[in-house]
Design an enzyme around this catalytic site. Sequence first.
Site, PDB file in Angstrom:
ATOM      1  N   TYR A 178       0.839  -1.199   0.000  1.00 34.80           N
ATOM      2  CA  TYR A 178       0.000   0.000   0.000  1.00 34.80           C
ATOM      3  C   TYR A 178       0.882   1.261   0.000  1.00 34.80           C
ATOM      4  CZ  TYR A 178      -3.541  -3.519   0.808  1.00 34.80           C
ATOM      5  OH  TYR A 178      -4.345  -4.627   0.670  1.00 34.80           O
ATOM      6  N   ARG A 225       3.830  -1.305  10.632  1.00 37.94           N
ATOM      7  CA  ARG A 225       3.888  -2.625   9.977  1.00 37.94           C
ATOM      8  C   ARG A 225       4.644  -2.473   8.662  1.00 37.94           C
ATOM      9  NH1 ARG A 225      -0.878  -7.220   8.825  1.00 37.94           N
ATOM     10  NH2 ARG A 225       0.465  -8.834   9.669  1.00 37.94           N
ATOM     11  N   GLY A 315      -3.889 -14.191  12.632  1.00 42.58           N
ATOM     12  CA  GLY A 315      -4.933 -13.643  11.769  1.00 42.58           C
ATOM     13  C   GLY A 315      -6.100 -14.595  11.602  1.00 42.58           C
ATOM     14  N   ARG A 316      -6.018 -15.445  10.578  1.00 36.19           N
ATOM     15  CA  ARG A 316      -7.153 -16.303  10.229  1.00 36.19           C
ATOM     16  C   ARG A 316      -7.689 -17.153  11.390  1.00 36.19           C
ATOM     17  NH1 ARG A 316      -3.977 -17.475   4.731  1.00 36.19           N
ATOM     18  NH2 ARG A 316      -2.326 -17.072   6.264  1.00 36.19           N
TER      19      ARG A 316
END
Length: 346
Positions: A178, A225, A315-316
Amino acid sequence: MSSALFESFPLNSTISLANRFVMAPLTRCMAGPGLVPTDIMAEYYGRRADAGLIISEATIIRADAQGYPDTPGIFNDEQIAGWKKITQKVHANGGKIFMQLWHVGRVAHSHFSGLQPVAPSAVKHEGTLPRMRDLSYEMPKALTHEDIQQLVTDYVTAAQNAMAAGFDGVEIHGANGYLIDQFLHFDTNKRTDEYGETPENMSRFALQVVDAVSAAVGAERTALRITPGAYAHIAPDARDREVFDYFIEQLNQRELAYLHLGIFDDSMTFEHLGGRSSTYIRERYQGTFMSVGGLTPETAAQGIANNEFDLAAIGRPFIANPDFIQRVRENTPLVEYNNDMLAELI
Ligand SMILES: Cc1cc2nc3c(=O)[nH]c(=O)nc-3n(C[C@H](O)[C@H](O)[C@H](O)COP(=O)(O)O)c2cc1C
């Protein structure tokens, strides 16, 4: 399971975490109209408050930062009010929560905001938007000096808004291809001014954001991050290594709350980094390091015991197991994650 993971961990003299498991930032695309967080989101985060720290889903700092549908924002009063309900819920349940501040740069789309995407350079990302295959990425506008100053100001305002909404701190999203990451890689940064060409120049924007946000909300409440090995939205370039060598050395001179790796699978190796991203960062960064990417309770415990990282972001498994912490503590098997679980917030 008994391990150092369940012992408290001080980020600094201001913030202490109840354990070393962190809920990783997870975009869920379920904000309400006006990109305002909803009451269901408050339930969702509140249920996971026994993590040592929750990092919110990436949250856009202004309208042209958006690249995915229904991602929440932090740039107006309604959004701040929506987030307040979430931080109150997390705090009432004994947790801590940082907001992840997001601008997607060239992978934004005018479909969302009516605005042309912005990026370090006018280099288009090839392909179509995830889940919106009829939309192709657009040619971004290369940021002027004035635009860059404005962006730094907008990151600061967003961080201040996050604090007004009751967050314990902010994590600047400098990862995953990003906007900030686009400055840090040669594939996307073709600038020839003081923001391009050399490690020092290519690190400048990221450091300006880090310093301005730290000055506004305190370095002890500011985290970052990063993704040294390009794997999403950016092609790798061997020269990126020098940029990250320099950048991390500069971060060593700041006292951030922590530095967080951005990656989906940390078993990936990168030739120019000499192996895994987590090893590369650990060898250089002197502060608190949060790893991520396919960690299990067992590999998290091992990694901490072997001093490979200080905090384990999950995360997941946190999507699949709202009661992740309790299950791990009690040695109850985890529910396996699958992508169908993204359809609903539970
Ligand atoms: C559905 C989904 C949404 C994600 N959203 C974000 C995000 O908003 N910000 C971010 O930095 N990473 C995001 N990630 C990456 C995760 O934070 C994490 O790095 C990744 O899932 C690997 O960890 P895991 O193997 O424990 O899931 C997302 C991952 C998934 C699966």
